[in-house]
Structures are given as C-alpha cells and as structure tokens.
Write a protein that holds these residues in place. Sequence first.
Motif, PDB file in Angstrom:
ATOM      1  N   UNK A  30       0.823  -1.219   0.000  1.00 29.46           N
ATOM      2  CA  UNK A  30       0.000   0.000   0.000  1.00 29.46           C
ATOM      3  C   UNK A  30       0.852   1.261   0.000  1.00 29.46           C
ATOM      4  N   UNK A  31       2.152   1.130   0.190  1.00 33.76           N
ATOM      5  CA  UNK A  31       3.037   2.283   0.251  1.00 33.76           C
ATOM      6  C   UNK A  31       3.453   2.693  -1.161  1.00 33.76           C
ATOM      7  N   UNK A  32       3.245   3.929  -1.499  1.00 35.05           N
ATOM      8  CA  UNK A  32       3.636   4.445  -2.812  1.00 35.05           C
ATOM      9  C   UNK A  32       4.474   5.698  -2.615  1.00 35.05           C
ATOM     10  N   UNK A  33       5.277   6.031  -3.633  1.00 36.00           N
ATOM     11  CA  UNK A  33       6.084   7.235  -3.538  1.00 36.00           C
ATOM     12  C   UNK A  33       5.204   8.480  -3.479  1.00 36.00           C
ATOM     13  N   UNK A  34       5.596   9.417  -2.655  1.00 35.12           N
ATOM     14  CA  UNK A  34       4.856  10.670  -2.570  1.00 35.12           C
ATOM     15  C   UNK A  34       4.893  11.358  -3.929  1.00 35.12           C
ATOM     16  N   UNK A  35       3.753  11.859  -4.359  1.00 38.52           N
ATOM     17  CA  UNK A  35       3.654  12.467  -5.675  1.00 38.52           C
ATOM     18  C   UNK A  35       4.346  13.816  -5.759  1.00 38.52           C
ATOM     19  N   UNK A  36       4.715  14.179  -6.968  1.00 39.07           N
ATOM     20  CA  UNK A  36       5.332  15.468  -7.257  1.00 39.07           C
ATOM     21  C   UNK A  36       4.404  16.247  -8.195  1.00 39.07           C
ATOM     22  N   UNK A  37       4.087  17.467  -7.820  1.00 39.96           N
ATOM     23  CA  UNK A  37       3.171  18.256  -8.649  1.00 39.96           C
ATOM     24  C   UNK A  37       3.894  19.030  -9.733  1.00 39.96           C
ATOM     25  N   UNK A  38       5.122  19.470  -9.439  1.00 36.83           N
ATOM     26  CA  UNK A  38       5.843  20.272 -10.430  1.00 36.83           C
ATOM     27  C   UNK A  38       7.314  20.328 -10.054  1.00 36.83           C
ATOM     28  N   UNK A  39       8.141  20.473 -11.075  1.00 37.26           N
ATOM     29  CA  UNK A  39       9.577  20.686 -10.868  1.00 37.26           C
ATOM     30  C   UNK A  39      10.040  21.757 -11.842  1.00 37.26           C
TER      31      UNK A  39
END
Length: 395
Positions: free
Chosen positions: A138-147
């Motif tokens: 159930x653990x997933x990488x924290x999402x990134x909105x923009x770089x």
Amino acid sequence: MKRYKIIACYIVALLVLITGACTKMDDYKNQYMKGGAIVYPGKMDSVKIFSGKNRVKVTGLFTSDLNIVKYRVFWNSRQDSVEVTIKRTPGVDTAKVMIPDLPEGIMGFQIRTYDALGHISVPVNAAVKVYGALYQSSCINRGITDTAIQPDGSASINWVDVNANSGIINMGIKYSDNNNKLHDTLIRSVPTGLTTRLPNFKLGSAISYRTAYLPNPTAIDTFYVAYQTYGIKADVTSLYFTNYQQPFTSTTGSGTGRWRNPTAWIVTNPVLNHGGNGGWASDDGTVLAMESGLGAAPVVNGKIFQTFTLPAGNYTFSAALGNNSFSNPVYVVAAAGSTLPDVALVPVNSIKFASLKDQRFDFIINEPTQVSIGFVANMTGDEYWRVKSVKLIKN
C-alpha cells in the motif's frame, strides 16, 4: 422453668450448626490450599508492545518481587511462546524481547512471570498490529506536482499534499550537481505546502527518490518504497540546439540581403529557393523561415532541422511562431536518425509531430537516441512561415 429449657436447647442447636459450618469451611480450605497459601509472583509492569515488520518488540518493568527469575510471552492463543531468564536487582529492571516471524494482522499477547519455585503471576494481556507485505504493497512514492530549474541553478520540487496520518516520514533523493558530484539527501516530510530545493542541480539530469513510511508513531520498522526516477523540468534547449533564438545568426553564402542560410541548421535544397539561400530571413528581427511564391519556387519536402543525441526522458518541443500564411502541410517533427522524413511519411516515421500552427508537442525517448528535430513542409503559391525561437524542455 420450661421457658429456660427451650432457650437452652436453641443455644445448643446453634452451636452445633456453627461447629458444622466451620468444619465444612476447613475441609474446603484443606482441599484447595494443600501445601500452603497460593503465591503469585509480581507481574510485569508498564508493558508496551511495539509494531514492526512481521515482528514486535515487548518491553516492561520489574519494580517489585526480587524472587522473579524469568518471564514468558505467549501468542497465537498460547500455542507459541518465548521464555526469557532474568536476574533481579534491588532497583527497577527492564524487560525487552523481540518476537520475529509473525503473521501480518492484529496479534494478542500474554505475559507471565515465574519465581524459582515455579509460581506463576497473574497474566498481563496486550494486543498490537503486526505489519508486513500487505502494508508494504500500500506504500507508494509521494507524488510530485511540479519541478523546475530556478534562476540560481537549483532544482525546485513541489510535493503533493498528504494526510497527516499517512505514515510518510521522509523522502530520500539522489541527484548529481553540475560538478557531477552525487548527493544523497533526506527530506523530512510535512503534510502540506512542501517544496524542496536541490542546489547547483545538473541541468538535464533526473532525480532518483524513494519514500519512507512509519506505520504508526511508535513502530520499530520503517517501510521503504523502491527508488523511482523522476525528471526535473528544465529548459535544455542550449544543451542540444545551437542558434535557437533571435537574433538568429546566418552564413552569408551568396546572399547578403533578406535571405541567408541559418548557422548550425541543416537546410535542404527545396528551401534554398532564393538564389541558393533560404531558411533564414531578416524579417521581424531575424527568423527561421520558408517562403514560396512571391517570385520564389514552390517548396516540396523542404526541411530545416538539427541533429543530436538525447538521453532517455520526457520532452516538450515548441516553436514561437511569427507572421505566417500557409495552407499546405507544415510540420514540427522529432524523428530518430540523422534526418527528417518527407511530408507524406511524417505520420509513420516520426517519434512525434504536430502542425506548426499547434507550435508544440510532447515526446518520449526510452534510451539514448540520435534525434533530428525541426520543420518539414510542402508550400505552393504565395505561402510563408516564420519562427522566432525554438525551445526544448525536459520534463
């Protein structure tokens, strides 16, 4: 006299009943307390059980009863247990034991102490959740909105907001700086509004990151997501293109007027329809351009492009379009290899393409690849287009 005899008889009868009752109580006591009174060693105090990955840690205190010599922890409906020998001191002693190889789920435990004579304490019961493969999945990488690459050369990363009870405690990031030095940075997680800056970030490179989870605040094990590669959005035009914006430079060739040949760009013969010159025009502050009619020959499969090797990644190519007037197909194209396809083959032999009027397209490179990017056109009659700049973004 009779009255006194009756009272005396009652007293005698009452004494007989009391004597009989006491005899029965003594029989009960003798039956269940043979060998003396029941002895209970002091139980373990302040018992705490901490969750882990298919294991738990049991802790507690011994604050009294110096006669305790061991304790046992039971689980699985008392079918499994572990025994720990202890040596009591006059002060407070600490108990600590790890119990491995447990199934995932809610697990109940019972702790009892023992003295040297085999006396057993009253039980202390506790339950805790054991974590394992199901929680890990159930653990997933924290999402990134923009770089984005910032003016100071740092890379900024805006993280997706998460719930405070998500279990995310940090993100580990690996990246290279402009001196090719590898950095391994740990970012402490906060639930909302989190932005990270990576200084002196190597333009055009990507980060590798993973997210760490703690199932609950007192858990003894951290769960990690596998490392994931993520491209930092950056303008990499200058890394691959030459002569990509106004004022465009040109080679004089045989022309010194409005039409010349742009430096660094490959221009095919159909575009050189202005006395052997074409692709560069002095219009609008210098532009990349094609033109047919108005005294010039038609352009059939005319091409203007540059070729270079791109690393794997997601890209966006765009062209800033100036004045234009065309109705025949004019494409912006990315194609594998050292040239661009003819107009008719653009749909089948391109990595990605779009109408010049759309001005941009996204494309993906799965491995380092030689790529040609530029313009392909058929133009008849009085038609022309002008481009003021091109840009390549690595997403």
